[in-house]
Scaffold this motif. Sequence first.
Motif, PDB file in Angstrom:
ATOM      1  N   GLY A 194       0.772  -1.239   0.000  1.00 34.92           N
ATOM      2  CA  GLY A 194       0.000   0.000   0.000  1.00 34.92           C
ATOM      3  C   GLY A 194       0.801   1.285   0.000  1.00 34.92           C
ATOM      4  N   VAL A 195       2.148   1.239  -0.002  1.00 34.49           N
ATOM      5  CA  VAL A 195       2.910   2.487   0.018  1.00 34.49           C
ATOM      6  C   VAL A 195       2.944   3.181  -1.345  1.00 34.49           C
ATOM      7  CG1 VAL A 195       4.330   1.836   2.006  1.00 34.49           C
ATOM      8  CG2 VAL A 195       5.199   1.452  -0.312  1.00 34.49           C
ATOM      9  N   VAL A 196       2.664   2.426  -2.408  1.00 33.49           N
ATOM     10  CA  VAL A 196       2.577   3.021  -3.745  1.00 33.49           C
ATOM     11  C   VAL A 196       1.157   2.829  -4.240  1.00 33.49           C
ATOM     12  CG1 VAL A 196       3.374   2.950  -6.140  1.00 33.49           C
ATOM     13  CG2 VAL A 196       4.998   2.504  -4.287  1.00 33.49           C
ATOM     14  N   SER A 197       0.535   3.921  -4.664  1.00 33.50           N
ATOM     15  CA  SER A 197      -0.773   3.799  -5.290  1.00 33.50           C
ATOM     16  C   SER A 197      -0.686   4.389  -6.694  1.00 33.50           C
ATOM     17  CB  SER A 197      -1.872   4.476  -4.465  1.00 33.50           C
ATOM     18  OG  SER A 197      -1.600   5.838  -4.313  1.00 33.50           O
ATOM     19  N   VAL A 198      -1.591   3.945  -7.530  1.00 32.53           N
ATOM     20  CA  VAL A 198      -1.580   4.338  -8.934  1.00 32.53           C
ATOM     21  C   VAL A 198      -2.988   4.684  -9.371  1.00 32.53           C
ATOM     22  CG1 VAL A 198      -1.811   1.938  -9.693  1.00 32.53           C
ATOM     23  CG2 VAL A 198      -0.866   3.605 -11.258  1.00 32.53           C
ATOM     24  N   SER A 199      -3.091   5.639 -10.284  1.00 40.35           N
ATOM     25  CA  SER A 199      -4.377   5.925 -10.912  1.00 40.35           C
ATOM     26  C   SER A 199      -4.116   6.286 -12.366  1.00 40.35           C
ATOM     27  CB  SER A 199      -5.124   7.045 -10.191  1.00 40.35           C
ATOM     28  OG  SER A 199      -4.441   8.263 -10.314  1.00 40.35           O
ATOM     29  N   THR A 200      -5.089   5.975 -13.191  1.00 37.94           N
ATOM     30  CA  THR A 200      -5.004   6.303 -14.612  1.00 37.94           C
ATOM     31  C   THR A 200      -6.401   6.546 -15.152  1.00 37.94           C
ATOM     32  OG1 THR A 200      -4.265   5.560 -16.799  1.00 37.94           O
ATOM     33  CG2 THR A 200      -5.024   3.851 -15.290  1.00 37.94           C
ATOM     34  N   THR A 201      -6.488   7.421 -16.122  1.00 39.62           N
ATOM     35  CA  THR A 201      -7.767   7.674 -16.787  1.00 39.62           C
ATOM     36  C   THR A 201      -7.784   7.039 -18.167  1.00 39.62           C
ATOM     37  OG1 THR A 201      -6.930   9.754 -17.674  1.00 39.62           O
ATOM     38  CG2 THR A 201      -8.134   9.858 -15.578  1.00 39.62           C
ATOM     39  N   ASN A 202      -6.751   6.261 -18.479  1.00 42.26           N
ATOM     40  CA  ASN A 202      -6.638   5.738 -19.835  1.00 42.26           C
ATOM     41  C   ASN A 202      -6.417   4.225 -19.857  1.00 42.26           C
ATOM     42  OD1 ASN A 202      -6.638   6.168 -22.610  1.00 42.26           O
ATOM     43  ND2 ASN A 202      -4.418   6.260 -22.703  1.00 42.26           N
ATOM     44  N   MET A 203      -7.010   3.508 -18.928  1.00 45.91           N
ATOM     45  CA  MET A 203      -6.813   2.059 -18.872  1.00 45.91           C
ATOM     46  C   MET A 203      -7.709   1.361 -19.893  1.00 45.91           C
ATOM     47  SD  MET A 203      -7.040  -0.536 -15.641  1.00 45.91           S
ATOM     48  CE  MET A 203      -8.693  -1.214 -15.778  1.00 45.91           C
ATOM     49  N   SER A 204      -7.071   0.583 -20.746  1.00 46.10           N
ATOM     50  CA  SER A 204      -7.809  -0.224 -21.710  1.00 46.10           C
ATOM     51  C   SER A 204      -8.590  -1.301 -20.961  1.00 46.10           C
ATOM     52  CB  SER A 204      -6.824  -0.870 -22.685  1.00 46.10           C
ATOM     53  OG  SER A 204      -7.455  -1.858 -23.452  1.00 46.10           O
ATOM     54  N   ASN A 205      -9.590  -1.862 -21.583  1.00 46.77           N
ATOM     55  CA  ASN A 205     -10.278  -3.011 -20.966  1.00 46.77           C
ATOM     56  C   ASN A 205      -9.794  -4.322 -21.590  1.00 46.77           C
ATOM     57  OD1 ASN A 205     -11.603  -2.716 -23.435  1.00 46.77           O
ATOM     58  ND2 ASN A 205     -13.604  -3.174 -22.593  1.00 46.77           N
ATOM     59  N   HIS A 206      -8.730  -4.254 -22.409  1.00 41.80           N
ATOM     60  CA  HIS A 206      -8.177  -5.432 -23.078  1.00 41.80           C
ATOM     61  C   HIS A 206      -6.922  -5.906 -22.356  1.00 41.80           C
ATOM     62  CE1 HIS A 206     -10.832  -5.210 -26.587  1.00 41.80           C
ATOM     63  NE2 HIS A 206     -10.815  -3.916 -26.316  1.00 41.80           N
ATOM     64  N   VAL A 207      -6.981  -7.084 -21.770  1.00 41.87           N
ATOM     65  CA  VAL A 207      -5.867  -7.670 -21.029  1.00 41.87           C
ATOM     66  C   VAL A 207      -5.057  -8.541 -21.980  1.00 41.87           C
ATOM     67  CG1 VAL A 207      -5.239  -9.208 -19.120  1.00 41.87           C
ATOM     68  CG2 VAL A 207      -7.243  -7.698 -18.911  1.00 41.87           C
ATOM     69  N   GLY A 208      -3.738  -8.457 -21.847  1.00 43.42           N
ATOM     70  CA  GLY A 208      -2.856  -9.289 -22.646  1.00 43.42           C
ATOM     71  C   GLY A 208      -1.873 -10.036 -21.769  1.00 43.42           C
ATOM     72  N   ALA A 209      -1.364 -11.129 -22.285  1.00 38.92           N
ATOM     73  CA  ALA A 209      -0.334 -11.905 -21.598  1.00 38.92           C
ATOM     74  C   ALA A 209       0.958 -11.777 -22.386  1.00 38.92           C
ATOM     75  CB  ALA A 209      -0.736 -13.374 -21.513  1.00 38.92           C
ATOM     76  N   CYS A 210       2.051 -11.487 -21.692  1.00 37.60           N
ATOM     77  CA  CYS A 210       3.354 -11.467 -22.336  1.00 37.60           C
ATOM     78  C   CYS A 210       4.134 -12.677 -21.863  1.00 37.60           C
ATOM     79  CB  CYS A 210       4.122 -10.194 -22.031  1.00 37.60           C
ATOM     80  SG  CYS A 210       5.706 -10.148 -22.929  1.00 37.60           S
ATOM     81  N   HIS A 211       4.582 -13.478 -22.815  1.00 39.54           N
ATOM     82  CA  HIS A 211       5.307 -14.708 -22.514  1.00 39.54           C
ATOM     83  C   HIS A 211       6.805 -14.574 -22.742  1.00 39.54           C
ATOM     84  CE1 HIS A 211       1.433 -16.774 -22.405  1.00 39.54           C
ATOM     85  NE2 HIS A 211       1.151 -16.211 -23.560  1.00 39.54           N
ATOM     86  N   CYS A 212       7.319 -13.360 -22.950  1.00 41.14           N
ATOM     87  CA  CYS A 212       8.746 -13.212 -23.227  1.00 41.14           C
ATOM     88  C   CYS A 212       9.562 -13.723 -22.037  1.00 41.14           C
ATOM     89  CB  CYS A 212       9.106 -11.769 -23.571  1.00 41.14           C
ATOM     90  SG  CYS A 212       9.290 -10.660 -22.169  1.00 41.14           S
ATOM     91  N   ASN A 213      10.790 -14.097 -22.340  1.00 36.38           N
ATOM     92  CA  ASN A 213      11.655 -14.649 -21.299  1.00 36.38           C
ATOM     93  C   ASN A 213      11.841 -13.689 -20.135  1.00 36.38           C
ATOM     94  OD1 ASN A 213      12.124 -17.145 -22.584  1.00 36.38           O
ATOM     95  ND2 ASN A 213      13.654 -16.199 -23.907  1.00 36.38           N
ATOM     96  N   MET A 214      11.959 -12.378 -20.413  1.00 39.34           N
ATOM     97  CA  MET A 214      12.152 -11.407 -19.329  1.00 39.34           C
ATOM     98  C   MET A 214      10.938 -11.318 -18.420  1.00 39.34           C
ATOM     99  SD  MET A 214      14.413  -8.134 -20.361  1.00 39.34           S
ATOM    100  CE  MET A 214      14.375  -7.987 -22.134  1.00 39.34           C
ATOM    101  N   CYS A 215       9.738 -11.253 -18.995  1.00 39.71           N
ATOM    102  CA  CYS A 215       8.530 -11.181 -18.165  1.00 39.71           C
ATOM    103  C   CYS A 215       8.390 -12.430 -17.301  1.00 39.71           C
ATOM    104  CB  CYS A 215       7.283 -10.982 -19.026  1.00 39.71           C
ATOM    105  SG  CYS A 215       7.031  -9.271 -19.555  1.00 39.71           S
ATOM    106  N   ARG A 216       8.672 -13.589 -17.885  1.00 42.15           N
ATOM    107  CA  ARG A 216       8.554 -14.828 -17.118  1.00 42.15           C
ATOM    108  C   ARG A 216       9.611 -14.912 -16.021  1.00 42.15           C
ATOM    109  NH1 ARG A 216       9.527 -19.121 -19.874  1.00 42.15           N
ATOM    110  NH2 ARG A 216      10.149 -18.144 -21.822  1.00 42.15           N
ATOM    111  N   GLN A 217      10.817 -14.416 -16.299  1.00 47.70           N
ATOM    112  CA  GLN A 217      11.845 -14.417 -15.262  1.00 47.70           C
ATOM    113  C   GLN A 217      11.496 -13.404 -14.174  1.00 47.70           C
ATOM    114  OE1 GLN A 217      15.827 -13.598 -16.666  1.00 47.70           O
ATOM    115  NE2 GLN A 217      16.747 -14.259 -14.741  1.00 47.70           N
TER     116      GLN A 217
END
Length: 142
Positions: free
Chosen positions: A14-37
């Motif tokens: 809870g020490v960092v909070s975030v807000s945005t007015t431009n969040m897409s409703n489309h979720v994606g998965a990234c399978h690149c080696n860096m994201c998985r690591q």
Amino acid sequence: MSNVSVAKGSCLCGVVSVSTTNMSNHVGACHCNMCRQWGGGPLLAIECGSDVTFSGEENIGVYQSSEWAERGFCKRCGTHLFYKLRQNNQFFMPVGLFNNGEGLIFDHQFFIDEKPEYYCFANATNNLTGAEVFAQFAPPSE
């Protein structure tokens, strides 16, 4: 791409909070080696453009993971906060950060050619290889 009016969330502690007015409703998965690591599995992310505001910024650590992108995390609890394209400040954020998941659609996967065989999503999605991702997001040649 349709957007939610204001999306809010926070890191695990809870020490960092975030807000945005431009969040897409489309979720994606990234399978690149860096994201998985980085997270132990695919990164389930949502595009938020450049209109992202943080509070508790002194608790954000940033790691430049490539020439074109950096990854942010909470220095206190380790929560992954963002993957950001440096050229245009475009944020892709873990969908789990946000409080409201209603109306979200899982519809695309990146680096499908790097996805290991030990998991698979049942959703019908648009699947892009690494080469296709770079072709879509690469900065224009000068």
